[in-house]
Design a protein around this motif. Structure first.
Motif, PDB file in Angstrom:
ATOM      1  N   GLU A  26      -0.880   6.727   2.460  1.00 25.83           N
ATOM      2  CA  GLU A  26      -2.232   7.156   2.814  1.00 25.83           C
ATOM      3  C   GLU A  26      -3.096   6.012   3.331  1.00 25.83           C
ATOM      4  O   GLU A  26      -3.947   6.218   4.193  1.00 25.83           O
ATOM      5  N   ASN A  27      -2.896   4.810   2.811  1.00 21.23           N
ATOM      6  CA  ASN A  27      -3.737   3.665   3.174  1.00 21.23           C
ATOM      7  C   ASN A  27      -3.101   2.759   4.225  1.00 21.23           C
ATOM      8  O   ASN A  27      -3.646   1.698   4.537  1.00 21.23           O
ATOM      9  N   GLN A  80      -5.297   2.153   7.656  1.00 21.22           N
ATOM     10  CA  GLN A  80      -6.470   1.315   7.429  1.00 21.22           C
ATOM     11  C   GLN A  80      -6.069  -0.122   7.148  1.00 21.22           C
ATOM     12  O   GLN A  80      -6.699  -1.064   7.637  1.00 21.22           O
ATOM     13  N   THR A  81      -5.018  -0.326   6.386  1.00 16.55           N
ATOM     14  CA  THR A  81      -4.558  -1.680   6.072  1.00 16.55           C
ATOM     15  C   THR A  81      -4.037  -2.377   7.315  1.00 16.55           C
ATOM     16  O   THR A  81      -4.275  -3.571   7.502  1.00 16.55           O
ATOM     17  N   VAL A 108       0.839  -1.205   0.000  1.00 12.46           N
ATOM     18  CA  VAL A 108       0.000   0.000   0.000  1.00 12.46           C
ATOM     19  C   VAL A 108       0.872   1.253   0.000  1.00 12.46           C
ATOM     20  O   VAL A 108       2.070   1.190   0.250  1.00 12.46           O
TER      21      VAL A 108
END
Length: 140
Positions: free
Chosen positions: A119-120, A123-124, A116
């Motif tokens: 930014e992600n 969440q990941t 990823v």
């Protein structure tokens, strides 16, 4: 002839030593204070995520050469469930769940991972820890 000025950057070790000695108590107080804040946060505020067998859930973040991040369990989740990797039905079912959750699955190492961008990442990480806990309940 061109008239140019040269600037020399030199480090005076005596001056640095005198600055360090003049501010030693400030350095010590900040170190102890921030260490105490970190301890309080780790001990009383942040709650660890625990799997079905009562052990902690771990995630690793590795920076790739292209600037992306590889978030992985390093093969630890399925190793805890089946260390000898003899239960092929469990491994196959776990692989289906992992892929269905949007993660990649390395069958050779039983590693769950996803690549990823920054930014992600949060969440990941959250998704991977929840997936790891869910998988531990699969075998219990």
């Amino acid at each position: 002839m061109e008239n140019s000025t040269k600037t020399e950057n030199t480090i005076d070790l005596r001056r640095l030593w005198m600055l360090l000695r003049a501010h030693i108590w400030s350095i010590i107080l900040w170190t102890v204070g921030l260490g105490a804040v970190g301890f309080i946060l780790a001990a009383f505020v942040v709650e660890p995520i625990i799997g079905a067998y009562g052990d902690l859930v771990y995630c690793w973040i590795e920076k790739e050469k292209d600037g992306a991040y590889r978030i992985t369990d390093d093969g630890g989740t399925l190793f805890k469930l089946d260390p000898a990797q003899e239960n092929f039905d469990l491994l196959e079912e776990a692989a289906d769940i992992v892929i269905g959750a949007g993660f990649e699955f390395d069958e050779d190492n039983s590693e769950i991972y996803q690549i990823v961008d920054l930014e992600n990442m949060a969440q990941t990480l959250s998704d991977l820890t929840q997936l790891q806990v869910a998988l531990t309940y699969l075998a219990s």
